[in-house]
Design a protein around this motif. Sequence first.
Motif, short mmCIF file in Angstrom:
data_model
loop_
_atom_site.label_atom_id
_atom_site.label_comp_id
_atom_site.label_asym_id
_atom_site.label_seq_id
_atom_site.Cartn_x
_atom_site.Cartn_y
_atom_site.Cartn_z
N PRO A 144 0.82 -1.13 -0.05
CA PRO A 144 -0.04 0.14 -0.04
C PRO A 144 0.98 1.17 0.02
CG PRO A 144 -0.89 -1.52 1.45
CD PRO A 144 0.36 -2.10 1.20
N TYR A 145 1.88 1.29 0.78
CA TYR A 145 2.75 2.48 0.71
C TYR A 145 3.65 2.66 -0.47
CZ TYR A 145 2.52 3.09 5.74
OH TYR A 145 2.09 3.26 7.20
N TYR A 146 3.78 1.61 -1.22
CA TYR A 146 4.60 1.52 -2.57
C TYR A 146 3.43 2.34 -3.51
CZ TYR A 146 6.53 0.09 -6.78
OH TYR A 146 7.58 0.32 -8.19
N LEU A 147 2.20 1.72 -3.64
CA LEU A 147 1.33 2.11 -4.54
C LEU A 147 1.10 3.42 -4.23
CD1 LEU A 147 -0.85 1.80 -6.41
CD2 LEU A 147 -2.41 1.09 -4.70
N ALA A 201 6.83 11.26 -2.49
CA ALA A 201 6.78 9.98 -2.89
C ALA A 201 8.05 9.32 -2.41
CB ALA A 201 6.79 9.98 -4.33
N TYR A 202 9.07 9.95 -2.36
CA TYR A 202 10.39 9.34 -1.70
C TYR A 202 10.30 8.86 -0.54
CZ TYR A 202 15.71 9.26 -1.61
OH TYR A 202 17.00 8.87 -1.72
N ASP A 203 9.55 9.67 0.19
CA ASP A 203 9.42 9.30 1.69
C ASP A 203 8.31 8.20 1.81
OD1 ASP A 203 10.77 11.40 2.68
OD2 ASP A 203 9.09 12.76 3.22
N PHE A 204 7.43 7.99 1.03
CA PHE A 204 6.50 6.87 1.07
C PHE A 204 7.27 5.55 0.30
CE2 PHE A 204 3.34 9.45 2.38
CZ PHE A 204 2.72 8.61 3.23
N TYR A 205 8.19 5.65 -0.53
CA TYR A 205 9.07 4.64 -1.00
C TYR A 205 9.88 4.06 -0.06
CZ TYR A 205 8.02 4.99 -6.05
OH TYR A 205 7.37 5.38 -7.14
N TYR A 206 10.41 5.01 1.01
CA TYR A 206 11.16 4.44 2.17
C TYR A 206 10.42 3.45 3.19
CZ TYR A 206 16.08 5.86 1.78
OH TYR A 206 17.29 5.83 1.41
N LYS A 207 9.03 4.23 3.30
CA LYS A 207 8.09 3.37 4.27
C LYS A 207 7.69 2.14 3.61
CE LYS A 207 5.50 6.62 6.84
NZ LYS A 207 3.87 6.97 7.24
N ALA A 208 7.89 1.93 2.22
CA ALA A 208 7.35 0.78 1.67
C ALA A 208 8.38 -0.39 1.91
CB ALA A 208 7.01 0.82 0.43
N SER A 209 9.76 0.16 1.85
CA SER A 209 10.86 -0.70 2.04
C SER A 209 11.05 -1.08 3.57
CB SER A 209 12.22 0.14 1.43
OG SER A 209 12.61 0.97 2.56
N TRP A 210 10.05 -0.82 4.39
CA TRP A 210 10.46 -1.37 5.51
C TRP A 210 9.97 -2.77 5.69
CZ3 TRP A 210 6.86 -3.39 9.11
CH2 TRP A 210 6.94 -3.56 10.35
N SER A 211 9.09 -3.24 4.62
CA SER A 211 8.59 -4.47 4.68
C SER A 211 9.29 -5.17 3.53
CB SER A 211 7.11 -4.65 4.29
OG SER A 211 6.47 -5.78 4.41
N GLY A 212 9.80 -6.33 3.90
CA GLY A 212 10.66 -7.22 3.07
C GLY A 212 9.98 -7.38 1.56
#
Length: 168
Positions: free
Chosen positions: A61-64, A78-89
Amino acid sequence: AVMPDAYWSKALERDPDHVPSLLGMAEYSLRMLHPQQAKRYAERALAQLTRFNERLETGGPYYLFARILEALGEIDRAYDFYYKASWSGDSVPRAMARLGCIDLRRGDPKAAADHAQRALDRDADHPLAPAVLLLAQCALGLEEEAARTAARALARDPHNLLILWLSR
């Protein structure tokens, strides 16, 4: 044939907070080039998903949401949310590759190379990460490393047209 949005719309009539339908509509809206509409659906989904915990089981969901923000030109968010998405493997490779793209866009090839390498460390077959790494290496003047990156990527996928074009 019925488009998938008909099903999700019907589900949202019955339950306006149905997260799978909100995410489905967000993805569909983005693919149909309606990023503002996609953003509204994604924001509603994230509000439901993060009511009790911002660390989701998946980074999807964060990646989307990051992809939607990027489409809208909201690059910093977007940059911040890509980082949030990367928290999950499950989202590390795709999020890191997109971070690398933004790094290149910002003129930071060192960060781009780092992000692309992190993507490849998690998924050696990622289709975008070797191109980001190759571009970053070229920008850093590392021509021999770029040639090796291209050779490795083409050994894994000889039909990777982006790598073929970049390595001409």
